[in-house]
Design a protein around this motif. Sequence first.
Motif, PDB file in Angstrom:
ATOM      1  N   UNK B  32       0.835  -1.198   0.000  1.00  0.00           N
ATOM      2  CA  UNK B  32       0.000   0.000   0.000  1.00  0.00           C
ATOM      3  C   UNK B  32       0.875   1.254   0.000  1.00  0.00           C
ATOM      4  N   UNK B  33       1.813   1.302   0.943  1.00  0.00           N
ATOM      5  CA  UNK B  33       2.650   2.499   1.054  1.00  0.00           C
ATOM      6  C   UNK B  33       3.521   2.676  -0.192  1.00  0.00           C
ATOM      7  N   UNK B  34       4.086   1.571  -0.681  1.00  0.00           N
ATOM      8  CA  UNK B  34       4.954   1.644  -1.861  1.00  0.00           C
ATOM      9  C   UNK B  34       4.186   2.094  -3.090  1.00  0.00           C
ATOM     10  N   UNK B  36       1.405   3.911  -3.147  1.00  0.00           N
ATOM     11  CA  UNK B  36       1.030   5.324  -3.024  1.00  0.00           C
ATOM     12  C   UNK B  36       2.235   6.220  -3.356  1.00  0.00           C
ATOM     13  N   UNK B  37       3.336   5.961  -2.708  1.00  0.00           N
ATOM     14  CA  UNK B  37       4.543   6.776  -2.924  1.00  0.00           C
ATOM     15  C   UNK B  37       5.049   6.603  -4.356  1.00  0.00           C
ATOM     16  N   UNK B  38       4.951   5.396  -4.875  1.00  0.00           N
ATOM     17  CA  UNK B  38       5.383   5.131  -6.250  1.00  0.00           C
ATOM     18  C   UNK B  38       4.551   5.892  -7.266  1.00  0.00           C
ATOM     19  N   UNK B  39       3.236   5.969  -7.031  1.00  0.00           N
ATOM     20  CA  UNK B  39       2.370   6.728  -7.942  1.00  0.00           C
ATOM     21  C   UNK B  39       2.748   8.201  -7.942  1.00  0.00           C
ATOM     22  N   UNK B  40       2.979   8.732  -6.735  1.00  0.00           N
ATOM     23  CA  UNK B  40       3.379  10.138  -6.637  1.00  0.00           C
ATOM     24  C   UNK B  40       4.691  10.366  -7.406  1.00  0.00           C
ATOM     25  N   UNK B  41       5.632   9.446  -7.220  1.00  0.00           N
ATOM     26  CA  UNK B  41       6.916   9.590  -7.928  1.00  0.00           C
ATOM     27  C   UNK B  41       6.711   9.553  -9.448  1.00  0.00           C
ATOM     28  N   UNK B  89      12.140  -3.665  14.941  1.00  0.00           N
ATOM     29  CA  UNK B  89      12.667  -3.962  13.609  1.00  0.00           C
ATOM     30  C   UNK B  89      11.552  -4.077  12.576  1.00  0.00           C
ATOM     31  N   UNK B  90      10.296  -4.294  13.015  1.00  0.00           N
ATOM     32  CA  UNK B  90       9.198  -4.307  12.044  1.00  0.00           C
ATOM     33  C   UNK B  90       9.023  -2.932  11.414  1.00  0.00           C
ATOM     34  N   UNK B  91       9.043  -1.894  12.255  1.00  0.00           N
ATOM     35  CA  UNK B  91       8.873  -0.536  11.735  1.00  0.00           C
ATOM     36  C   UNK B  91       9.985  -0.180  10.750  1.00  0.00           C
ATOM     37  N   UNK B  92      11.209  -0.441  11.154  1.00  0.00           N
ATOM     38  CA  UNK B  92      12.305  -0.044  10.261  1.00  0.00           C
ATOM     39  C   UNK B  92      12.256  -0.862   8.973  1.00  0.00           C
ATOM     40  N   UNK B  93      11.885  -2.151   9.067  1.00  0.00           N
ATOM     41  CA  UNK B  93      11.787  -2.966   7.856  1.00  0.00           C
ATOM     42  C   UNK B  93      10.656  -2.457   6.967  1.00  0.00           C
ATOM     43  N   UNK B  94       9.514  -2.095   7.598  1.00  0.00           N
ATOM     44  CA  UNK B  94       8.385  -1.599   6.808  1.00  0.00           C
ATOM     45  C   UNK B  94       8.763  -0.331   6.052  1.00  0.00           C
ATOM     46  N   UNK B  95       9.466   0.575   6.738  1.00  0.00           N
ATOM     47  CA  UNK B  95       9.905   1.808   6.061  1.00  0.00           C
ATOM     48  C   UNK B  95      10.854   1.467   4.918  1.00  0.00           C
ATOM     49  N   UNK B  96      11.804   0.589   5.183  1.00  0.00           N
ATOM     50  CA  UNK B  96      12.760   0.211   4.144  1.00  0.00           C
ATOM     51  C   UNK B  96      12.040  -0.375   2.923  1.00  0.00           C
ATOM     52  N   UNK B  97      11.139  -1.327   3.165  1.00  0.00           N
ATOM     53  CA  UNK B  97      10.433  -1.967   2.044  1.00  0.00           C
ATOM     54  C   UNK B  97       9.568  -0.974   1.282  1.00  0.00           C
ATOM     55  N   UNK B  98       8.869  -0.094   2.007  1.00  0.00           N
ATOM     56  CA  UNK B  98       7.975   0.858   1.341  1.00  0.00           C
ATOM     57  C   UNK B  98       8.759   1.776   0.419  1.00  0.00           C
ATOM     58  N   UNK B 103      10.188   2.714  -5.592  1.00  0.00           N
ATOM     59  CA  UNK B 103      11.008   2.982  -6.775  1.00  0.00           C
ATOM     60  C   UNK B 103      10.594   2.054  -7.923  1.00  0.00           C
ATOM     61  N   UNK B 104      10.304   0.788  -7.596  1.00  0.00           N
ATOM     62  CA  UNK B 104       9.903  -0.161  -8.630  1.00  0.00           C
ATOM     63  C   UNK B 104       8.479   0.114  -9.111  1.00  0.00           C
ATOM     64  N   UNK B 105       7.589   0.425  -8.160  1.00  0.00           N
ATOM     65  CA  UNK B 105       6.212   0.745  -8.558  1.00  0.00           C
ATOM     66  C   UNK B 105       6.168   2.006  -9.411  1.00  0.00           C
TER      67      UNK B 105
END
Lengths: 238, 218, 242
Positions: B32-34, B36-41, B89-98, B103-105
């Motif tokens: 979801x986050x990726x 949204x951010x990917x569309x904006x990019x 580590x869930x939060x930091x991983x979620x931010x990293x993945x998003x 970038x790919x989305x």
Amino acid sequence: MDYNWNWAVLFQEPYLGWLLSGLQWTLLVAIAAWVIAFVVGSAVGILRTVPNRLVRTLAAAYVELFRNIPLLVQLFVWYFVVPELLPEDLGLWVKRDMPNPEYVTAVVALGAYTAARVAEQVRSGIQTIGKDLVNAGLAIGLTPLQNYLYIRLPISYRIIVPPLTSEFLTIFKNSSLALTIGVLELTAQARQIENYTFQGFEAFTAATVLYLVITLLVVLLMRLIDQKTRIPGSVGAN
Amino acid sequence: MGDFDFQVIIESLPFLFDGLLISFQLTFLALIAGLAWGTILAVMRIWGPAPLRWFSAVYVNIFRSIPLILVIFWFYFLVPLLIGRPVGNFTSALIAFSLFEAAYYAEIMRAGLNSVSRGQVYAGLAIGLSPRQNLQYVILPQAFRNMIPVLLTQAIILFQDTSLVYVVALSDFMTSASVVAKVEGRLAEMYLFAALVYFVICFSGSLLVKHLQKKKVA
Amino acid sequence: MIKIDNIDKWYDDFHVLKGCSLEVERGEVIVICGPSGSGKSTLIKCVNALEPVDSGRIVVEETDVTARGTKLPLVRARIGMVFQHFELFPHKTVIENLMMGQIKVLKRSREAAREKAESLLKRVGLADQAQKYPSALSGGQQQRVAIARALAMDPIAMCFDEPTSALDPEMISEVLDVMVELAKEGMTMMVVTHEMGFARRVARRVVFMDQGEVKEIADTDTFFRNPETDRAKEFLSKILAH
């Protein structure tokens, strides 16, 4: 943000040496794995286009198997499980005497995994060639094998230079997974520098820049190759 | 291999299932986050003013040039530093993945938007649609339809990629399997089982993608 | 020389050729016409087994093309084929296109192949284009190269699959001229085309196909003056109306 900057750490021993050695292992894993990926991937991709149904199905099964399991899991299976499944003598040799087992395992795992992706590119390259162009080769009397060698493959490979480039870059990035079985490649070395010096920012920046530089060099080189070998009149040619 | 132990798998199923839920959670939220951010990019890259176009291009190219593991390490290190206190580590991983997936989305979105032919754009304008209506009724529906299979494929890749949180010991499915493997000394059983579970999930997903692609052609 | 005997062919549930028979004599030019989807292109591709048949026999000069175990490359090398979209090999120059089959199939030396290629390019008026890649040529030029490529194999017969239908109107005549000349030299030719002017000029017989069947085989004059079937009449009136 409370952080003590110290960029000089990157240029001190042993840390500079660690980074360079890491870069070297990254390249060694990536290049060796690429050779496997290219050879196996080409074979599987070509087999996916032959008339024999059984052969096509087996090749497709290879692609599906390797594409649908995460690379990390595959790496662990190669490293921890496969030696147990081998015939006893060979298994023992792999576990005891094979030189540099982490490196060899990482190369094989990464190569076999990427081969499935290369196979898909090769197959789609072969299949974009129109039916009548294939017929034209047969019509002048080429055997199906000759038709592959002289017409279908040369055209396909030149079409797929760009996607193959990105597959190489993927293998280059994926080589970082080798750290999970103990290969001290670039990412592992950056992590290690962070652990020793607490200069994570500098260490990760150094690794990031090195990855970027290599990527850029590969892209430029492949663009050159693409332009030199491009078939006149194909998409993007001038 | 004669002594393949199914019992260890059965006994650890509840533990593994919790891990699988973490994997799904991470996949879903990062998707979801990726997206949204990917569309904006992507929109910035196509229609934005020069500085935004430039920012989007640099962002996408940097994230696409470095390994996901390095990104995971970056944010595992960086997020607590920026926030000033430890985060899970869930939060930091979620931010990293998003941020990484975005970038790919973004590239998928851009290709999808560009895949709508100029003729279609002209045709929409020619029947009197405003540029905004044209985007809404002509361009986006077509672009989105072209993108769905690729987006789904990328979601499958994302799900596979979540296994990499192993490197920061977040107890997703992969990490859980490896914990059991080491504690019980049953490496072959656990890793083969993990491979099977991932395969069944991802292969089902890819069959769905193929089905959608066929429908699109028809 | 070419004997097509009662062939049937299916694409899944689609019956594309229904009991087609046709005999072509040495030196004869035959034009095959009919509405699109009538199976004429498929029929011509069966002659050199680019499309396999499901039943029936095709014999080319004593060689059964449809028999199991026939060495198809050798048969195909003796039958020239020209395609609708030229199908030159895009990664080879014009002259390499003409040399490839000679070297790989006929095992001629490079020198012999080059000599033959040059003389054929001269014959189709393209001697100065030898070193170019196909994409640098116009459609009409590419199709003339394709004809030369087929001739380089010294074929005993030539098959043309709508050789002018992908060409801009002003390029059609340069290709037809080459084909007319070939016909006058006595080449055996099977031509799928809608160019009725060409048919009138050089064809001895016209074959009319519709819905996978050979509906009519007639002398050219008879066919144009007095076609037997209503479908052929209708087809001719449509195609000659403009």
